[in-house]
Design a protein around this motif. Sequence first.
Motif, PDB file in Angstrom:
ATOM      1  N   LEU A   1       0.834  -1.201   0.000  1.00 48.10           N
ATOM      2  CA  LEU A   1       0.000   0.000   0.000  1.00 48.10           C
ATOM      3  C   LEU A   1       0.869   1.251   0.000  1.00 48.10           C
ATOM      4  O   LEU A   1       0.603   2.207  -0.751  1.00 48.10           O
ATOM      5  N   ALA A   2       1.890   1.255   0.846  1.00 53.02           N
ATOM      6  CA  ALA A   2       2.783   2.418   0.903  1.00 53.02           C
ATOM      7  C   ALA A   2       3.497   2.631  -0.434  1.00 53.02           C
ATOM      8  O   ALA A   2       3.638   3.756  -0.910  1.00 53.02           O
ATOM      9  N   GLU A   3       3.915   1.523  -1.047  1.00 48.26           N
ATOM     10  CA  GLU A   3       4.599   1.632  -2.338  1.00 48.26           C
ATOM     11  C   GLU A   3       3.663   2.183  -3.408  1.00 48.26           C
ATOM     12  O   GLU A   3       4.039   3.059  -4.200  1.00 48.26           O
ATOM     13  N   LEU A   4       2.427   1.698  -3.439  1.00 49.50           N
ATOM     14  CA  LEU A   4       1.457   2.183  -4.422  1.00 49.50           C
ATOM     15  C   LEU A   4       1.139   3.659  -4.194  1.00 49.50           C
ATOM     16  O   LEU A   4       0.981   4.431  -5.158  1.00 49.50           O
ATOM     17  N   TRP A   5       1.046   4.055  -2.932  1.00 51.13           N
ATOM     18  CA  TRP A   5       0.739   5.457  -2.626  1.00 51.13           C
ATOM     19  C   TRP A   5       1.839   6.382  -3.131  1.00 51.13           C
ATOM     20  O   TRP A   5       1.571   7.414  -3.736  1.00 51.13           O
ATOM     21  N   HIS A   6       3.080   5.988  -2.917  1.00 51.82           N
ATOM     22  CA  HIS A   6       4.197   6.846  -3.318  1.00 51.82           C
ATOM     23  C   HIS A   6       4.408   6.846  -4.834  1.00 51.82           C
ATOM     24  O   HIS A   6       4.965   7.804  -5.375  1.00 51.82           O
ATOM     25  N   SER A   7       3.972   5.782  -5.489  1.00 47.82           N
ATOM     26  CA  SER A   7       4.173   5.713  -6.940  1.00 47.82           C
ATOM     27  C   SER A   7       2.917   6.071  -7.727  1.00 47.82           C
ATOM     28  O   SER A   7       2.917   5.970  -8.955  1.00 47.82           O
ATOM     29  N   ARG A   8       1.856   6.503  -7.030  1.00 49.01           N
ATOM     30  CA  ARG A   8       0.598   6.777  -7.731  1.00 49.01           C
ATOM     31  C   ARG A   8       0.819   7.861  -8.798  1.00 49.01           C
ATOM     32  O   ARG A   8       1.581   8.797  -8.609  1.00 49.01           O
ATOM     33  N   GLY A   9       0.137   7.661  -9.889  1.00 45.79           N
ATOM     34  CA  GLY A   9       0.226   8.647 -10.955  1.00 45.79           C
ATOM     35  C   GLY A   9       1.504   8.594 -11.757  1.00 45.79           C
ATOM     36  O   GLY A   9       1.746   9.466 -12.584  1.00 45.79           O
ATOM     37  N   THR A  10       2.333   7.574 -11.556  1.00 46.33           N
ATOM     38  CA  THR A  10       3.567   7.463 -12.345  1.00 46.33           C
ATOM     39  C   THR A  10       3.772   6.015 -12.761  1.00 46.33           C
ATOM     40  O   THR A  10       3.327   5.081 -12.075  1.00 46.33           O
ATOM     41  N   ILE A  11       4.417   5.838 -13.881  1.00 47.29           N
ATOM     42  CA  ILE A  11       4.879   4.520 -14.272  1.00 47.29           C
ATOM     43  C   ILE A  11       6.346   4.658 -14.659  1.00 47.29           C
ATOM     44  O   ILE A  11       6.800   5.730 -15.061  1.00 47.29           O
ATOM     45  N   ARG A  12       7.077   3.559 -14.544  1.00 48.40           N
ATOM     46  CA  ARG A  12       8.520   3.602 -14.750  1.00 48.40           C
ATOM     47  C   ARG A  12       8.927   2.665 -15.878  1.00 48.40           C
ATOM     48  O   ARG A  12       8.280   1.649 -16.129  1.00 48.40           O
TER      49      ARG A  12
END
Length: 316
Positions: free
Chosen positions: A51-62
Amino acid sequence: MTPLEAIALVETASAEELFGGDDPARQYRRLARLTHPDTAGPGGARAFARLAELWHSRGTIRSPNGRYSTGQKAFEGDLANLYRIPEGHLKLVRDPSCNDLMAREAKALRRLAERGDPRYLPYVPRLVDSFRHKDAGLVRRANVIAISAGKPTHSLAEVQARRTDGLDPRDAAWMWRRLLVALGLAHRAGVVHGAVLPEHVLIQADDHGVILVDWCYSAAEPGERIAAIVPRHRDHYPPEVLAKETPGPFTDLAMAARLMADLMGDRAPQPLRRFADGCRLASPRQRPDDAWRLLAELDELLHRLYGPRKYRPFTL
Protein backbone atom coordinates in the motif's frame (compact mmCIF):
# COMPACT_ATOMS: atom_id res chain seq x y z
CA MET A 1 -14.60 -3.43 4.90
CA THR A 2 -12.78 -5.96 7.03
CA PRO A 3 -8.98 -6.21 7.37
CA LEU A 4 -9.01 -9.38 5.27
CA GLU A 5 -10.98 -7.66 2.51
CA ALA A 6 -8.60 -4.70 2.63
CA ILE A 7 -5.58 -7.00 2.35
CA ALA A 8 -7.09 -8.78 -0.66
CA LEU A 9 -7.87 -5.47 -2.34
CA VAL A 10 -4.43 -3.97 -1.83
CA GLU A 11 -2.67 -7.13 -3.05
CA THR A 12 -4.55 -7.20 -6.36
CA ALA A 13 -5.49 -3.60 -7.24
CA SER A 14 -3.49 -0.98 -9.10
CA ALA A 15 -2.69 2.49 -7.78
CA GLU A 16 -5.26 3.98 -10.15
CA GLU A 17 -7.93 1.61 -8.86
CA LEU A 18 -7.12 2.30 -5.22
CA PHE A 19 -6.67 6.06 -5.37
CA GLY A 20 -8.76 7.10 -8.34
CA GLY A 21 -11.64 8.48 -6.27
CA ASP A 22 -12.43 12.00 -5.10
CA ASP A 23 -10.39 11.74 -1.88
CA PRO A 24 -7.34 9.53 -2.42
CA ALA A 25 -5.66 10.58 0.83
CA ARG A 26 -8.67 9.49 2.85
CA GLN A 27 -8.73 6.16 1.01
CA TYR A 28 -5.04 5.67 1.76
CA ARG A 29 -5.49 6.37 5.49
CA ARG A 30 -8.45 3.98 5.65
CA LEU A 31 -6.59 1.14 3.97
CA ALA A 32 -3.44 1.82 5.99
CA ARG A 33 -5.44 1.47 9.20
CA LEU A 34 -7.05 -1.78 8.06
CA THR A 35 -3.85 -3.42 6.77
CA HIS A 36 -1.50 -2.26 9.52
CA PRO A 37 -0.11 -5.24 11.48
CA ASP A 38 -1.52 -3.73 14.69
CA THR A 39 -5.01 -4.20 13.19
CA ALA A 40 -4.64 -7.04 10.71
CA GLY A 41 -1.92 -8.95 12.50
CA PRO A 42 1.29 -10.25 10.89
CA GLY A 43 -0.69 -11.22 7.78
CA GLY A 44 -1.17 -7.58 6.95
CA ALA A 45 2.53 -6.67 6.80
CA ARG A 46 2.97 -7.43 3.09
CA ALA A 47 -0.21 -5.60 2.10
CA PHE A 48 0.72 -2.63 4.29
CA ALA A 49 4.13 -2.37 2.58
CA ARG A 50 2.55 -2.69 -0.88
CA LEU A 51 0.00 0.00 0.00
CA ALA A 52 2.78 2.42 0.90
CA GLU A 53 4.60 1.63 -2.34
CA LEU A 54 1.46 2.18 -4.42
CA TRP A 55 0.74 5.46 -2.63
CA HIS A 56 4.20 6.85 -3.32
CA SER A 57 4.17 5.71 -6.94
CA ARG A 58 0.60 6.78 -7.73
CA GLY A 59 0.23 8.65 -10.95
CA THR A 60 3.57 7.46 -12.35
CA ILE A 61 4.88 4.52 -14.27
CA ARG A 62 8.52 3.60 -14.75
CA SER A 63 10.66 2.16 -17.49
CA PRO A 64 14.39 1.37 -17.47
CA ASN A 65 14.90 4.75 -19.14
CA GLY A 66 12.60 7.06 -17.22
CA ARG A 67 9.66 7.81 -15.00
CA TYR A 68 6.42 9.18 -16.47
CA SER A 69 3.30 10.70 -14.95
CA THR A 70 -0.25 9.61 -15.67
CA GLY A 71 -1.66 12.61 -13.86
CA GLN A 72 -2.73 14.62 -16.90
CA LYS A 73 -4.77 12.69 -19.44
CA ALA A 74 -4.74 14.57 -22.74
CA PHE A 75 -7.22 12.40 -24.63
CA GLU A 76 -8.27 8.86 -25.43
CA GLY A 77 -7.07 7.41 -28.71
CA ASP A 78 -8.36 4.38 -30.57
CA LEU A 79 -6.29 1.94 -28.50
CA ALA A 80 -4.60 3.90 -25.76
CA ASN A 81 -4.88 6.75 -23.29
CA LEU A 82 -2.45 9.59 -23.91
CA TYR A 83 -1.03 11.52 -20.98
CA ARG A 84 0.71 14.86 -21.35
CA ILE A 85 4.27 14.76 -19.99
CA PRO A 86 7.32 17.03 -20.42
CA GLU A 87 8.78 14.68 -23.03
CA GLY A 88 5.59 14.82 -25.13
CA HIS A 89 2.92 12.19 -24.56
CA LEU A 90 2.85 8.88 -22.72
CA LYS A 91 0.71 6.47 -24.71
CA LEU A 92 -0.52 3.56 -22.56
CA VAL A 93 -2.62 0.88 -24.22
CA ARG A 94 -5.92 0.20 -22.48
CA ASP A 95 -6.34 -3.47 -23.43
CA PRO A 96 -3.28 -5.76 -23.23
CA SER A 97 -4.61 -7.66 -26.25
CA CYS A 98 -3.52 -4.63 -28.31
CA ASN A 99 0.08 -4.71 -27.10
CA ASP A 100 1.19 -5.98 -30.50
CA LEU A 101 -0.20 -2.87 -32.18
CA MET A 102 1.75 -0.61 -29.83
CA ALA A 103 4.84 -2.66 -30.64
CA ARG A 104 4.17 -2.02 -34.34
CA GLU A 105 4.14 1.70 -33.71
CA ALA A 106 7.47 1.57 -31.89
CA LYS A 107 9.00 -0.49 -34.69
CA ALA A 108 7.71 1.86 -37.39
CA LEU A 109 8.94 5.00 -35.62
CA ARG A 110 12.37 3.46 -35.07
CA ARG A 111 12.51 2.54 -38.75
CA LEU A 112 11.57 6.08 -39.78
CA ALA A 113 14.21 7.59 -37.49
CA GLU A 114 16.89 5.25 -38.83
CA ARG A 115 16.06 5.35 -42.54
CA GLY A 116 14.03 8.51 -43.04
CA ASP A 117 15.29 11.70 -44.62
CA PRO A 118 16.16 13.98 -41.66
CA ARG A 119 14.62 16.96 -43.46
CA TYR A 120 11.17 15.41 -43.20
CA LEU A 121 11.29 13.72 -39.79
CA PRO A 122 9.27 16.59 -38.19
CA TYR A 123 6.31 15.28 -40.20
CA VAL A 124 6.12 12.20 -37.94
CA PRO A 125 6.40 11.65 -34.17
CA ARG A 126 9.70 10.80 -32.53
CA LEU A 127 9.86 7.71 -30.32
CA VAL A 128 11.35 8.64 -26.93
CA ASP A 129 10.76 5.37 -25.09
CA SER A 130 8.90 2.08 -25.44
CA PHE A 131 8.42 -0.46 -22.68
CA ARG A 132 6.09 -2.93 -20.99
CA HIS A 133 4.30 -1.81 -17.84
CA LYS A 134 3.06 -4.38 -15.34
CA ASP A 135 0.22 -3.32 -13.07
CA ALA A 136 -2.20 -5.48 -11.08
CA GLY A 137 -1.11 -8.56 -12.96
CA LEU A 138 -1.64 -7.00 -16.39
CA VAL A 139 1.22 -6.25 -18.77
CA ARG A 140 0.49 -3.30 -21.02
CA ARG A 141 2.80 -1.71 -23.57
CA ALA A 142 3.54 1.99 -23.44
CA ASN A 143 5.17 4.33 -25.95
CA VAL A 144 6.49 7.79 -25.19
CA ILE A 145 6.25 9.98 -28.27
CA ALA A 146 7.12 13.57 -29.06
CA ILE A 147 6.11 15.76 -31.97
CA SER A 148 7.96 18.71 -33.41
CA ALA A 149 7.75 21.90 -31.41
CA GLY A 150 5.44 24.54 -32.78
CA LYS A 151 2.00 26.02 -32.48
CA PRO A 152 -0.97 24.07 -31.06
CA THR A 153 -2.10 21.13 -33.17
CA HIS A 154 -5.55 20.22 -34.42
CA SER A 155 -6.61 16.98 -36.03
CA LEU A 156 -8.30 16.94 -39.39
CA ALA A 157 -11.28 15.45 -37.57
CA GLU A 158 -11.56 18.79 -35.74
CA VAL A 159 -11.19 20.69 -39.00
CA GLN A 160 -13.92 18.61 -40.59
CA ALA A 161 -16.24 19.13 -37.61
CA ARG A 162 -15.78 22.91 -37.69
CA ARG A 163 -15.96 23.33 -41.47
CA THR A 164 -19.17 21.44 -42.10
CA ASP A 165 -19.71 23.29 -45.40
CA GLY A 166 -16.40 21.99 -46.73
CA LEU A 167 -12.85 23.24 -46.64
CA ASP A 168 -11.63 25.79 -49.16
CA PRO A 169 -9.53 23.78 -51.66
CA ARG A 170 -6.72 26.32 -51.33
CA ASP A 171 -6.48 25.43 -47.64
CA ALA A 172 -6.79 21.73 -48.35
CA ALA A 173 -3.94 22.10 -50.86
CA TRP A 174 -1.16 22.70 -48.32
CA MET A 175 -2.51 20.00 -46.02
CA TRP A 176 -2.57 17.47 -48.84
CA ARG A 177 0.90 18.45 -50.05
CA ARG A 178 2.45 18.04 -46.61
CA LEU A 179 0.60 14.81 -45.98
CA LEU A 180 2.16 13.45 -49.17
CA VAL A 181 5.58 14.49 -47.85
CA ALA A 182 4.95 12.50 -44.65
CA LEU A 183 3.89 9.49 -46.70
CA GLY A 184 6.83 9.89 -49.05
CA LEU A 185 9.16 9.82 -46.05
CA ALA A 186 7.49 6.66 -44.72
CA HIS A 187 7.38 4.77 -48.00
CA ARG A 188 11.03 5.43 -48.81
CA ALA A 189 11.83 4.00 -45.36
CA GLY A 190 9.78 0.90 -46.14
CA VAL A 191 6.82 1.69 -43.87
CA VAL A 192 3.12 1.78 -44.78
CA HIS A 193 1.07 3.82 -42.29
CA GLY A 194 -2.14 1.85 -42.85
CA ALA A 195 -4.60 4.26 -41.20
CA VAL A 196 -4.54 7.69 -42.85
CA LEU A 197 -7.69 8.88 -41.07
CA PRO A 198 -8.92 12.29 -39.87
CA GLU A 199 -7.89 11.72 -36.25
CA HIS A 200 -4.39 10.67 -37.25
CA VAL A 201 -3.43 13.76 -39.24
CA LEU A 202 -2.50 16.78 -37.13
CA ILE A 203 -2.01 20.28 -38.47
CA GLN A 204 -0.23 23.31 -37.05
CA ALA A 205 -2.31 26.04 -38.61
CA ASP A 206 0.04 29.03 -38.33
CA ASP A 207 3.12 27.16 -39.53
CA HIS A 208 1.23 25.08 -42.10
CA GLY A 209 2.70 22.01 -40.45
CA VAL A 210 1.36 18.48 -40.79
CA ILE A 211 2.21 15.55 -38.52
CA LEU A 212 1.04 12.01 -39.27
CA VAL A 213 0.48 10.18 -35.97
CA ASP A 214 -0.71 6.80 -34.65
CA TRP A 215 1.53 4.28 -36.38
CA CYS A 216 -0.04 1.34 -34.52
CA TYR A 217 -1.64 0.01 -37.70
CA SER A 218 1.51 0.20 -39.79
CA ALA A 219 3.30 -2.45 -41.80
CA ALA A 220 7.09 -2.22 -41.81
CA GLU A 221 8.13 -5.57 -43.29
CA PRO A 222 7.75 -6.95 -46.83
CA GLY A 223 4.46 -8.84 -47.15
CA GLU A 224 3.23 -7.72 -43.74
CA ARG A 225 -0.54 -7.13 -43.52
CA ILE A 226 -2.44 -4.36 -41.75
CA ALA A 227 -3.25 -6.05 -38.44
CA ALA A 228 -6.38 -4.09 -37.49
CA ILE A 229 -8.68 -1.33 -38.65
CA VAL A 230 -10.57 1.44 -36.87
CA PRO A 231 -14.13 0.05 -37.10
CA ARG A 232 -15.94 3.39 -37.28
CA HIS A 233 -13.89 4.27 -40.37
CA ARG A 234 -14.31 0.94 -42.14
CA ASP A 235 -15.49 2.61 -45.34
CA HIS A 236 -12.26 4.63 -45.54
CA TYR A 237 -10.12 1.55 -46.15
CA PRO A 238 -9.16 0.39 -49.64
CA PRO A 239 -10.23 -3.14 -50.66
CA GLU A 240 -6.82 -4.73 -50.08
CA VAL A 241 -6.92 -3.88 -46.37
CA LEU A 242 -10.38 -5.36 -45.81
CA ALA A 243 -9.38 -8.43 -47.83
CA LYS A 244 -6.25 -8.81 -45.65
CA GLU A 245 -4.01 -8.58 -48.66
CA THR A 246 -0.57 -6.98 -48.78
CA PRO A 247 -0.74 -3.17 -48.52
CA GLY A 248 1.61 -0.75 -50.19
CA PRO A 249 2.15 2.95 -50.79
CA PHE A 250 -0.99 2.84 -52.96
CA THR A 251 -2.97 2.02 -49.79
CA ASP A 252 -1.90 5.16 -47.93
CA LEU A 253 -2.27 7.36 -51.02
CA ALA A 254 -5.83 6.16 -51.56
CA MET A 255 -6.76 6.86 -47.93
CA ALA A 256 -5.15 10.31 -48.07
CA ALA A 257 -7.12 11.15 -51.22
CA ARG A 258 -10.36 10.03 -49.59
CA LEU A 259 -9.59 12.15 -46.55
CA MET A 260 -8.88 15.30 -48.55
CA ALA A 261 -11.91 14.81 -50.80
CA ASP A 262 -14.10 14.50 -47.72
CA LEU A 263 -12.59 17.66 -46.22
CA MET A 264 -13.33 19.72 -49.33
CA GLY A 265 -16.74 18.21 -49.95
CA ASP A 266 -18.74 19.99 -52.64
CA ARG A 267 -16.23 22.84 -52.72
CA ALA A 268 -13.66 20.73 -54.56
CA PRO A 269 -13.34 21.76 -58.22
CA GLN A 270 -13.84 18.97 -60.72
CA PRO A 271 -10.13 18.64 -61.62
CA LEU A 272 -9.22 18.08 -57.96
CA ARG A 273 -12.10 15.67 -57.50
CA ARG A 274 -11.00 13.64 -60.54
CA PHE A 275 -7.44 13.67 -59.20
CA ALA A 276 -8.62 12.24 -55.86
CA ASP A 277 -10.82 9.67 -57.59
CA GLY A 278 -7.84 8.48 -59.63
CA CYS A 279 -6.00 7.71 -56.37
CA ARG A 280 -8.87 5.57 -55.15
CA LEU A 281 -9.49 3.08 -57.94
CA ALA A 282 -10.45 -0.40 -56.79
CA SER A 283 -7.36 -2.11 -58.20
CA PRO A 284 -4.08 -1.23 -56.45
CA ARG A 285 -2.26 -1.69 -59.76
CA GLN A 286 -4.23 1.20 -61.25
CA ARG A 287 -3.50 3.61 -58.39
CA PRO A 288 -0.49 5.88 -57.82
CA ASP A 289 2.18 4.18 -55.72
CA ASP A 290 4.81 6.92 -55.37
CA ALA A 291 4.00 9.81 -53.02
CA TRP A 292 6.76 12.05 -54.38
CA ARG A 293 5.64 11.62 -57.99
CA LEU A 294 2.03 12.18 -56.93
CA LEU A 295 3.08 15.37 -55.11
CA ALA A 296 4.66 16.69 -58.31
CA GLU A 297 1.47 15.92 -60.24
CA LEU A 298 -0.63 17.62 -57.55
CA ASP A 299 1.61 20.70 -57.71
CA GLU A 300 1.11 20.93 -61.47
CA LEU A 301 -2.66 20.71 -61.06
CA LEU A 302 -2.73 23.30 -58.28
CA HIS A 303 -0.62 25.67 -60.37
CA ARG A 304 -3.10 25.38 -63.24
CA LEU A 305 -6.01 26.02 -60.89
CA TYR A 306 -4.63 28.73 -58.59
CA GLY A 307 -1.34 29.99 -60.01
CA PRO A 308 1.99 30.18 -58.13
CA ARG A 309 1.99 28.99 -54.51
CA LYS A 310 1.73 31.60 -51.79
CA TYR A 311 1.14 31.56 -48.07
CA ARG A 312 -2.55 31.55 -47.16
CA PRO A 313 -3.41 32.13 -43.46
CA PHE A 314 -5.59 29.44 -41.96
CA THR A 315 -7.61 29.66 -38.75
CA LEU A 316 -10.22 27.40 -37.24
